[in-house]
Design a protein around this motif. Structure first.
Motif, short mmCIF file in Angstrom:
data_model
loop_
_atom_site.label_atom_id
_atom_site.label_comp_id
_atom_site.label_asym_id
_atom_site.label_seq_id
_atom_site.Cartn_x
_atom_site.Cartn_y
_atom_site.Cartn_z
N TYR A 137 0.86 -1.19 0.00
CA TYR A 137 0.00 0.00 0.00
C TYR A 137 0.89 1.24 0.00
CZ TYR A 137 -3.70 3.24 1.25
OH TYR A 137 -4.59 4.28 1.24
N ILE A 138 0.52 2.23 -0.79
CA ILE A 138 1.35 3.43 -0.93
C ILE A 138 0.56 4.64 -0.45
CG2 ILE A 138 2.70 4.83 -2.55
CD1 ILE A 138 2.67 2.39 -4.46
N ARG A 139 1.14 5.40 0.43
CA ARG A 139 0.45 6.57 0.98
C ARG A 139 1.24 7.86 0.72
NH1 ARG A 139 -3.35 7.50 4.77
NH2 ARG A 139 -4.51 6.24 3.30
N PRO A 140 0.99 8.51 -0.43
CA PRO A 140 1.55 9.85 -0.64
C PRO A 140 0.71 10.85 0.17
CG PRO A 140 0.90 8.77 -2.73
CD PRO A 140 0.26 8.03 -1.61
N PHE A 141 1.33 11.84 0.77
CA PHE A 141 0.55 12.88 1.47
C PHE A 141 1.35 14.18 1.57
CE2 PHE A 141 2.39 12.72 5.87
CZ PHE A 141 3.17 11.58 5.75
N MET A 142 0.65 15.25 1.86
CA MET A 142 1.30 16.55 1.92
C MET A 142 0.77 17.33 3.12
SD MET A 142 1.18 19.72 -0.73
CE MET A 142 1.17 18.76 -2.22
N ILE A 143 1.67 17.96 3.87
CA ILE A 143 1.23 18.72 5.05
C ILE A 143 1.77 20.15 5.01
CG2 ILE A 143 1.00 16.70 6.56
CD1 ILE A 143 3.75 17.33 7.73
N ALA A 144 1.02 21.06 5.66
CA ALA A 144 1.43 22.46 5.76
C ALA A 144 2.40 22.61 6.91
CB ALA A 144 0.20 23.33 6.00
N THR A 145 3.57 23.19 6.67
CA THR A 145 4.60 23.21 7.71
C THR A 145 4.95 24.60 8.24
OG1 THR A 145 6.22 23.09 5.92
CG2 THR A 145 5.72 21.04 7.06
N ASP A 146 4.30 25.66 7.74
CA ASP A 146 4.57 26.98 8.33
C ASP A 146 4.19 26.95 9.80
OD1 ASP A 146 5.41 28.17 6.03
OD2 ASP A 146 3.86 29.74 6.01
N VAL A 147 4.98 27.60 10.62
CA VAL A 147 4.64 27.71 12.05
C VAL A 147 3.84 28.98 12.23
CG1 VAL A 147 5.61 27.97 14.36
CG2 VAL A 147 6.69 26.41 12.72
N GLY A 148 2.64 28.85 12.79
CA GLY A 148 1.80 30.04 12.99
C GLY A 148 0.36 29.63 13.19
N LEU A 149 -0.38 30.45 13.94
CA LEU A 149 -1.76 30.09 14.25
C LEU A 149 -2.78 30.93 13.49
CD1 LEU A 149 -1.44 29.40 18.10
CD2 LEU A 149 -1.26 27.81 16.19
N GLY A 150 -2.32 31.72 12.56
CA GLY A 150 -3.27 32.47 11.72
C GLY A 150 -3.89 31.52 10.71
N VAL A 151 -5.19 31.70 10.45
CA VAL A 151 -5.85 30.82 9.47
C VAL A 151 -5.60 31.36 8.08
CG1 VAL A 151 -8.01 29.75 8.74
CG2 VAL A 151 -7.64 30.24 11.15
N GLN A 152 -4.66 30.75 7.39
CA GLN A 152 -4.31 31.15 6.02
C GLN A 152 -3.51 30.01 5.41
OE1 GLN A 152 -2.12 34.50 7.50
NE2 GLN A 152 -0.16 33.54 7.06
N ALA A 153 -3.26 30.10 4.11
CA ALA A 153 -2.47 29.05 3.48
C ALA A 153 -1.03 29.15 3.95
CB ALA A 153 -2.54 29.19 1.97
N SER A 154 -0.44 28.01 4.20
CA SER A 154 0.98 27.95 4.58
C SER A 154 1.83 28.35 3.36
CB SER A 154 1.27 26.51 4.99
OG SER A 154 2.62 26.33 5.30
N ASP A 155 3.03 28.81 3.64
CA ASP A 155 3.97 29.09 2.54
C ASP A 155 4.93 27.92 2.33
OD1 ASP A 155 3.03 31.58 1.83
OD2 ASP A 155 4.26 32.61 3.30
N SER A 156 4.93 26.96 3.27
CA SER A 156 5.85 25.84 3.14
C SER A 156 5.11 24.53 3.37
CB SER A 156 7.01 25.97 4.13
OG SER A 156 6.52 25.91 5.45
N TYR A 157 5.57 23.48 2.69
CA TYR A 157 4.88 22.18 2.75
C TYR A 157 5.90 21.06 2.73
CZ TYR A 157 0.81 24.96 1.64
OH TYR A 157 -0.19 25.90 1.71
N LEU A 158 5.46 19.90 3.21
CA LEU A 158 6.28 18.69 3.10
C LEU A 158 5.44 17.64 2.36
CD1 LEU A 158 8.91 17.20 4.01
CD2 LEU A 158 7.64 16.46 6.04
N PHE A 159 6.02 17.09 1.31
CA PHE A 159 5.36 16.01 0.57
C PHE A 159 6.08 14.72 0.95
CE2 PHE A 159 5.45 13.32 -3.34
CZ PHE A 159 4.10 12.99 -3.37
N CYS A 160 5.35 13.70 1.30
CA CYS A 160 5.96 12.44 1.76
C CYS A 160 5.28 11.26 1.07
CB CYS A 160 5.73 12.21 3.26
SG CYS A 160 5.79 13.67 4.27
N ILE A 161 6.01 10.17 0.97
CA ILE A 161 5.40 8.90 0.54
C ILE A 161 5.86 7.81 1.51
CG2 ILE A 161 5.01 7.26 -1.33
CD1 ILE A 161 6.00 9.35 -3.32
#
Ligand SMILES: Cc1ncc(COP(=O)(O)O)c(C=O)c1O
Length: 357
Positions: A137-161
């Motif tokens: 089974y293969i699980r690609p996923f992506m998470i938002a990694t900016d540090v901050g509690l404001g509700v907005q799109a992150s500027d940095s991400y991590l893509f993992c498999i």
């Protein structure tokens, strides 16, 4: 654009499962994982394959607070002649790109996505099981990694498999399951994120599934989130019904996930000469078919179990049997057809499989 992938192999290789009847879904991971970072200034960078294990991440990262996360689910299959293949990986790529768009995340480049999969599978090729019905089974996923509690799109991400060996979903063969039609909780609403594969949808689904299991049902049948009148999905699978010889399935209305198995099943069924109808199906309409004895077969479709026959539906406290406890002929044929192509037992005349080696 394909970037170079830096590979660091682990020395202390993990033990691979031998008895797949003891392997729990998603609990065992292979030796390595793929990681790649995104930042607004650099774009995607630092593509790497490293030993699978914990990473350090700030708890103020946005993914933990507002669930900016998306994922995919697919499998690698080992064929009789020891080749390894994927099933329609471009479909998973396309769905991930559309999930990314919905969650305001940057898509991964298609060639890079496929290259990452291929490289990781080659490094961990011994993890693609040889046992009948088992797969990786293969699980690609992506998470938002900016540090901050404001509700907005992150500027940095991590893509993992990550990859995880899994056994045959139904080691004792296909047995029809009992399903509770859920008329309280909803999984998703149109305009929301139902057609995206994001973690939040699944968090919202756990309560109803757990309640159904307590009552002795295997899955819930979700109704639409606006009128709670139309059938949408069964658990984390798409759903199909055979009525008067014709196959019907809920249309992709914005809150239904566009399953790769759903798409493939429809293509196979049409090719076999069945009429396949995609449209809104109300629960009342379904009840009428059941009462008139016209609902011949019902089944779920999804990567994990491929095809799951539904033998009983319960609505508002009343249970209805479908197909006398037996798996229906079309359900069985579809299961054989899809798994045959996936494991290379049947020639793939559709061009769905992609060889890795
Ligand atoms: C909510 C939901 N519906 C349907 C599916 C089936 O999709 P697929 O056939 O691509 O696995 C899944 C599984 O991925 C799912 O999570």
């Amino acid at each position: 654009m394909i970037q170079k992938i830096e590979i660091t192999k682990r020395e202390d290789l993990r033990e691979k499962p031998t008895d797949f009847s003891q392997v729990k879904f998603g609990k065992t991971f292979s030796d390595h994982m793929f990681l790649m970072n995104f930042s607004n200034d650099k774009g995607w960078h630092d593509a790497r394959i490293v030993p699978h294990g914990p990473i350090s991440i700030d708890l103020g990262s946005m993914v933990f607070h507002y669930a900016q996360e998306i994922f995919e689910g697919m499998k690698a299959y080992r064929t009789k002649d020891d080749k390894i293949q994927l099933f329609r990986p471009e479909e998973n790529f396309k769905r991930m790109a559309s999930s990314a768009k919905r969650l305001s995340m940057p898509p991964v480049d298609k060639d890079m996505f496929l290259e990452a999969l291929t490289s990781l599978l080659l490094v961990d090729q011994e993890w693609v099981p040889k046992e009948s019905g088992a797969s990786l089974y293969i699980r690609p996923f992506m998470i938002a990694t900016d540090v901050g509690l404001g509700v907005q799109a992150s500027d940095s991400y991590l893509f993992c498999i990550l990859t995880s060996p899994v056994g045959n979903y139904y080691p004792e063969g296909l047995n029809p399951i009992s399903v509770l039609i859920e008329d309280q909780d909803v999984r998703a609403v149109r305009g929301g994120t139902g057609e995206a594969k994001c973690g939040g949808n699944y968090a919202a689904s756990i309560r109803a599934s757990a309640k159904a299991k307590e009552k002795g049902f295997s899955q819930v049948l979700w109704l639409d989130g606006i009128e709670q009148k139309y059938v949408e999905e069964v658990g984390a699978m798409n759903v199909m019904f055979k009525v008067d010889g014709k196959i019907m399935t809920p249309s992709l209305n914005g809150s239904v996930l566009a399953g790769v198995t759903r798409k493939s099943s429809m293509e196979l069924l049409k090719n076999w000469g069945y009429e396949v109808e995609e449209r809104a199906i109300s629960v009342d309409e379904l009840m009428t078919y059941i009462k008139e004895g016209r609902l011949e077969e019902a089944f779920g479709t999804g990567t994990a179990a491929v095809i799951t026959p539904i033998g009983q539906l319960n609505y508002k406290g009343e249970s209805f049997d479908i197909g006398a406890g037996e798996i229906g002929p079309v359900t069985q044929k579809l299961y054989e057809g899809l798994t045959g192509i996936q494991w290379g037992r049947i020639e793939d005349t559709y061009g769905w499989t992609v060889p890795i080696k």
